[in-house]
Motif scaffolding. Structure first.
Motif, short mmCIF file in Angstrom:
data_model
loop_
_atom_site.label_atom_id
_atom_site.label_comp_id
_atom_site.label_asym_id
_atom_site.label_seq_id
_atom_site.Cartn_x
_atom_site.Cartn_y
_atom_site.Cartn_z
N ASN A 31 0.83 -1.21 0.00
CA ASN A 31 0.00 0.00 0.00
C ASN A 31 0.86 1.25 0.00
OD1 ASN A 31 -2.43 -1.34 -0.03
ND2 ASN A 31 -2.71 -1.27 2.18
N ASP A 32 1.92 1.25 0.81
CA ASP A 32 2.84 2.38 0.84
C ASP A 32 3.53 2.56 -0.50
OD1 ASP A 32 2.10 2.67 3.50
OD2 ASP A 32 3.92 1.71 4.28
N LEU A 33 3.92 1.44 -1.12
CA LEU A 33 4.55 1.51 -2.44
C LEU A 33 3.57 2.03 -3.49
CD1 LEU A 33 6.57 -1.81 -2.34
CD2 LEU A 33 7.53 0.49 -2.36
N ASP A 34 2.30 1.65 -3.37
CA ASP A 34 1.28 2.17 -4.28
C ASP A 34 1.20 3.69 -4.19
OD1 ASP A 34 0.56 -0.31 -5.24
OD2 ASP A 34 -1.24 -0.49 -3.98
N ASP A 35 1.20 4.19 -2.96
CA ASP A 35 1.14 5.64 -2.76
C ASP A 35 2.32 6.33 -3.44
OD1 ASP A 35 -1.17 5.36 -1.27
OD2 ASP A 35 -0.14 5.50 0.67
N GLU A 36 3.51 5.78 -3.23
CA GLU A 36 4.70 6.36 -3.85
C GLU A 36 4.63 6.25 -5.37
OE1 GLU A 36 9.58 5.92 -3.86
OE2 GLU A 36 8.39 4.64 -2.54
N TYR A 37 4.16 5.11 -5.86
CA TYR A 37 4.05 4.89 -7.30
C TYR A 37 3.14 5.95 -7.93
CZ TYR A 37 3.12 2.46 -11.70
OH TYR A 37 3.00 2.13 -13.03
N PHE A 38 1.97 6.14 -7.35
CA PHE A 38 1.03 7.11 -7.92
C PHE A 38 1.53 8.54 -7.81
CE2 PHE A 38 -2.02 3.55 -7.17
CZ PHE A 38 -2.26 3.31 -8.51
N LYS A 39 2.30 8.82 -6.76
CA LYS A 39 2.89 10.15 -6.63
C LYS A 39 3.89 10.38 -7.76
CE LYS A 39 5.64 13.03 -3.62
NZ LYS A 39 6.59 13.05 -2.52
N ILE A 40 4.74 9.38 -8.03
CA ILE A 40 5.73 9.51 -9.11
C ILE A 40 5.04 9.62 -10.46
CG2 ILE A 40 7.60 8.31 -10.32
CD1 ILE A 40 8.43 7.16 -7.58
N GLU A 44 5.63 15.47 -13.33
CA GLU A 44 5.93 15.80 -14.72
C GLU A 44 7.11 14.98 -15.24
OE1 GLU A 44 7.13 19.82 -17.03
OE2 GLU A 44 5.46 19.96 -15.61
N ILE A 45 8.16 14.87 -14.41
CA ILE A 45 9.33 14.07 -14.78
C ILE A 45 9.29 12.82 -13.91
CG2 ILE A 45 11.83 13.96 -14.82
CD1 ILE A 45 11.84 17.02 -15.12
N LYS A 46 9.20 11.67 -14.57
CA LYS A 46 9.03 10.42 -13.87
C LYS A 46 10.37 9.71 -13.67
CE LYS A 46 4.46 10.08 -15.84
NZ LYS A 46 4.36 11.48 -15.75
N ASP A 47 10.56 9.17 -12.51
CA ASP A 47 11.76 8.40 -12.18
C ASP A 47 11.49 6.94 -12.56
OD1 ASP A 47 13.92 7.08 -11.11
OD2 ASP A 47 13.76 8.01 -9.12
#
Length: 74
Positions: A31-40, A44-47
């Protein structure tokens, strides 16, 4: 119920609780990784490297949670 049976039951309960705790921990990590994923994704510039790491971590957590849950079926 004999003392030996009670001790075995308590040990089994501890093992089940430990397994369930680890499963919950892995699912919460996803769930925490999902949050980070959607934030990234929303940036505009994706890691791309981090996105792949997140996907790999989520997959590994899911595999481990699955194996742990299989232990409960025995």
């Amino acid at each position: 119920m004999s003392e030996k049976n009670k001790d075995e039951l308590i040990d089994a309960q501890k093992q089940v609780i430990g397994i369930l705790f680890e499963v919950i921990k892995r699912l919460q990590a996803n769930n925490d990784l999902d949050d980070e994923y959607f934030k990234i994704i929303s940036e505009e510039i994706k890691d791309e490297t981090r996105l792949q790491q997140i996907l790999n971590e989520r997959s590994e957590n899911a595999k481990i949670a699955g194996r742990l849950l299989e232990q409960l079926e025995i």
